[in-house]
Structure formats: C-alpha cells, structure tokens
Design a protein around this motif. Structure first.
Motif, PDB file in Angstrom:
ATOM      1  N   GLY A   8       0.804  -1.218   0.000  1.00  0.00           N
ATOM      2  CA  GLY A   8       0.000   0.000   0.000  1.00  0.00           C
ATOM      3  C   GLY A   8       0.833   1.263   0.000  1.00  0.00           C
ATOM      4  N   GLU A   9       0.208   2.336   0.463  1.00  0.00           N
ATOM      5  CA  GLU A   9       0.843   3.643   0.472  1.00  0.00           C
ATOM      6  C   GLU A   9       1.372   3.963   1.874  1.00  0.00           C
ATOM      7  N   GLN A  10       2.501   4.631   1.917  1.00  0.00           N
ATOM      8  CA  GLN A  10       3.011   5.195   3.166  1.00  0.00           C
ATOM      9  C   GLN A  10       2.426   6.600   3.300  1.00  0.00           C
ATOM     10  N   VAL A  11       1.485   6.762   4.212  1.00  0.00           N
ATOM     11  CA  VAL A  11       0.721   8.000   4.299  1.00  0.00           C
ATOM     12  C   VAL A  11       0.918   8.640   5.667  1.00  0.00           C
ATOM     13  N   ASP A  12       1.163   9.940   5.667  1.00  0.00           N
ATOM     14  CA  ASP A  12       1.187  10.722   6.907  1.00  0.00           C
ATOM     15  C   ASP A  12      -0.260  11.161   7.162  1.00  0.00           C
ATOM     16  N   TRP A  13      -0.969  10.393   7.982  1.00  0.00           N
ATOM     17  CA  TRP A  13      -2.399  10.633   8.154  1.00  0.00           C
ATOM     18  C   TRP A  13      -2.688  11.923   8.901  1.00  0.00           C
ATOM     19  N   GLU A  17      -5.112  14.794   7.474  1.00  0.00           N
ATOM     20  CA  GLU A  17      -6.169  15.428   8.272  1.00  0.00           C
ATOM     21  C   GLU A  17      -6.066  16.947   8.199  1.00  0.00           C
ATOM     22  N   ARG A  18      -4.846  17.476   8.291  1.00  0.00           N
ATOM     23  CA  ARG A  18      -4.668  18.924   8.174  1.00  0.00           C
ATOM     24  C   ARG A  18      -5.042  19.402   6.782  1.00  0.00           C
ATOM     25  N   LEU A  47      -9.327   6.247  -4.046  1.00  0.00           N
ATOM     26  CA  LEU A  47      -8.793   7.579  -4.303  1.00  0.00           C
ATOM     27  C   LEU A  47      -7.603   7.926  -3.409  1.00  0.00           C
ATOM     28  N   PRO A  48      -6.693   8.746  -3.910  1.00  0.00           N
ATOM     29  CA  PRO A  48      -5.600   9.252  -3.080  1.00  0.00           C
ATOM     30  C   PRO A  48      -6.163  10.144  -1.965  1.00  0.00           C
ATOM     31  N   PRO A  49      -5.747   9.921  -0.721  1.00  0.00           N
ATOM     32  CA  PRO A  49      -6.287  10.705   0.391  1.00  0.00           C
ATOM     33  C   PRO A  49      -5.606  12.064   0.527  1.00  0.00           C
ATOM     34  N   ARG A  50      -6.017  12.974  -0.294  1.00  0.00           N
ATOM     35  CA  ARG A  50      -5.448  14.326  -0.283  1.00  0.00           C
ATOM     36  C   ARG A  50      -6.437  15.261  -0.954  1.00  0.00           C
ATOM     37  N   SER A  51      -6.147  16.556  -0.937  1.00  0.00           N
ATOM     38  CA  SER A  51      -7.071  17.529  -1.534  1.00  0.00           C
ATOM     39  C   SER A  51      -6.678  17.916  -2.946  1.00  0.00           C
ATOM     40  N   THR A  52      -5.417  17.693  -3.315  1.00  0.00           N
ATOM     41  CA  THR A  52      -4.906  18.134  -4.609  1.00  0.00           C
ATOM     42  C   THR A  52      -4.615  16.943  -5.519  1.00  0.00           C
ATOM     43  N   ALA A  53      -4.141  17.249  -6.735  1.00  0.00           N
ATOM     44  CA  ALA A  53      -3.873  16.214  -7.731  1.00  0.00           C
ATOM     45  C   ALA A  53      -2.789  15.240  -7.247  1.00  0.00           C
ATOM     46  N   PRO A 114     -18.986  14.134  14.497  1.00  0.00           N
ATOM     47  CA  PRO A 114     -17.529  14.216  14.612  1.00  0.00           C
ATOM     48  C   PRO A 114     -16.812  12.870  14.541  1.00  0.00           C
ATOM     49  N   GLU A 115     -17.536  11.744  14.486  1.00  0.00           N
ATOM     50  CA  GLU A 115     -16.904  10.432  14.474  1.00  0.00           C
ATOM     51  C   GLU A 115     -16.924   9.832  13.064  1.00  0.00           C
ATOM     52  N   PRO A 116     -15.819   9.911  12.327  1.00  0.00           N
ATOM     53  CA  PRO A 116     -15.798   9.400  10.946  1.00  0.00           C
ATOM     54  C   PRO A 116     -16.192   7.935  10.819  1.00  0.00           C
TER      55      PRO A 116
END
Length: 221
Positions: A8-13, A17-18, A47-53, A114-116
């Motif tokens: 998988g992906e190495q993600v800074d969660w 979140e920020r 989907l990629p977990p981010r706001s941008t491309a 507030p609880e995803p």
C-alpha cells in the motif's frame, strides 16, 4: 482479492487530516495502507487521500468531493446534500467509471457528526438516485465482491471472487509502459456474462430469431 506485491501507500495521516480538514474513517485508512491507490476491475478506484492532484492521475478525495468550487455535478444529480464542508455534506472515497473511463458514479461518506467511523456511505450512480447504506467503505466493497453475481450485467461494476483484481496505480503504469493490458483478464469474463444475460433475457423469444441463432452458435463452439 489480495493486494499487489508492491503493498500500500506510506501515508502521513496527520498531514492528510490537516490537508482535508477532517479525519478519514479507520477502515479507509487501512484500505489505503494495505492496498494503496489503484483500481478494481478497471471500474472502481480507491482515491488518493489528499485535496490536490496525485501523480497517479486518479482524482483525489478532495478533487472528487462536491464543494462550492465544484457544483456542475448538481445539475444532473439533483442532489439535496449540502456542499462540503457543511455538516452532513458528502466526502468522496471511491470513484466509479464506465467502460470508456468516464465517470459513472462515486461512493461518498455522509459526514454526520464528529466520528468518521460512524459516517454512513452514500452511493451515486449515473441515471440513478443517491442510495445510503449503513456500511463503511470496506463493508460496501466486500458486499460488491462477494455478491457481484446478483448484479445485473448492465450495472456490473466488479465480478467478485475469485475473479476480481486490485491493481495498484504504479503496477498499472508499468504494465502499460511494457505494452501489456492490465485488464486483459476481464474480456472473457464480460463475454461470458453477456452471453448469460442474453440467454436470460431471450426466454420466450422464437428460436428462429437472429439473436437466438447467435446464442446457439456460441454454445455450439
């Protein structure tokens, strides 16, 4: 349906979140960590977990989330959901495409509270109303993958076990660069499903019809 060898992906969660302004459900974080960003049966994209491309070319969570800057979809969906980031708005986790790669639908979270991990999922398919499920994203995927045989062929998104495959975006890109079609395994599955669909829907049709003769010829081969 196993993940690819590349993992998988190495993600800074915390950074995600920020970036998005919210925490994503734990099951989706686990899905991205184990499987990564990629596609199931050329139809359903994680989907990629981010706001941008993203470098994969797969639209990100933020890009697929309907907000005040992205409202064109409202014209044909007739959605009554508020726009992100209003309470109860939709946040996108999966993208669905048709055989031409065009947008067919999406799987959203309805951000209630507030609880995803308590957010229900909302499925939108082209030409169909929004449908809400008391499931998480991985629960919905398990349902699709285990019960795909009950989905009409025209609406089939995935084939289910033991046929469905997840292909990581890096693997797909590398295969295409070598001239290999990563989705070649789907062709016989669609041909078989199409023949079954035709046989079910031609019950009562005179056997002298051209369609019936075509089925007979395929069966004879």
């Amino acid at each position: 349906m196993p993940p690819g060898q590349e993992g998988g992906e190495q993600v800074d969660w915390l950074a995600v979140e920020r970036d998005l302004g919210c925490r994503l459900p734990a099951d989706f974080r686990a899905l991205v960590t184990v499987y990564g960003v990629g596609t199931i049966d050329e139809r359903v994209m994680v989907l990629p977990p981010r706001s941008t491309a993203h470098e994969s070319g797969i639209p990100s969570v933020g890009q697929m989330t309907p907000s005040a800057e992205k409202t064109a979809w409202l014209e044909h969906t007739k959605s009554t959901y508020p726009l992100w980031p209003a309470p109860g708005s939709l946040l996108c986790g999966l993208r669905m495409v048709d055989g031409n790669g065009d947008l067919w639908g999406a799987v959203y979270w309805r951000t209630t509270g507030p609880e995803p991990d308590r957010w229900p999922v909302v499925v939108w398919e082209r030409y169909r109303p929004f449908v809400e499920f008391e499931l998480n994203v991985t629960g919905l995927l398990v349902t699709w993958l285990s019960e795909a045989a009950d989905i009409d062929f025209d609406q089939r998104m995935v084939f289910g076990a033991p046929h469905s495959r997840f292909i990581h975006w890096r693997t797909e890109r590398a295969m295409r660069e070598r001239g290999v079609d990563p989705w070649e395994y789907l062709e016989p599955l669609y041909l078989e499903a199409n023949e079954e669909w035709e046989e079910r829907n031609l019950v009562g049709v005179p056997r002298t019809s051209a369609a019936a003769r075509e089925i007979e010829s395929k069966t004879a081969r």
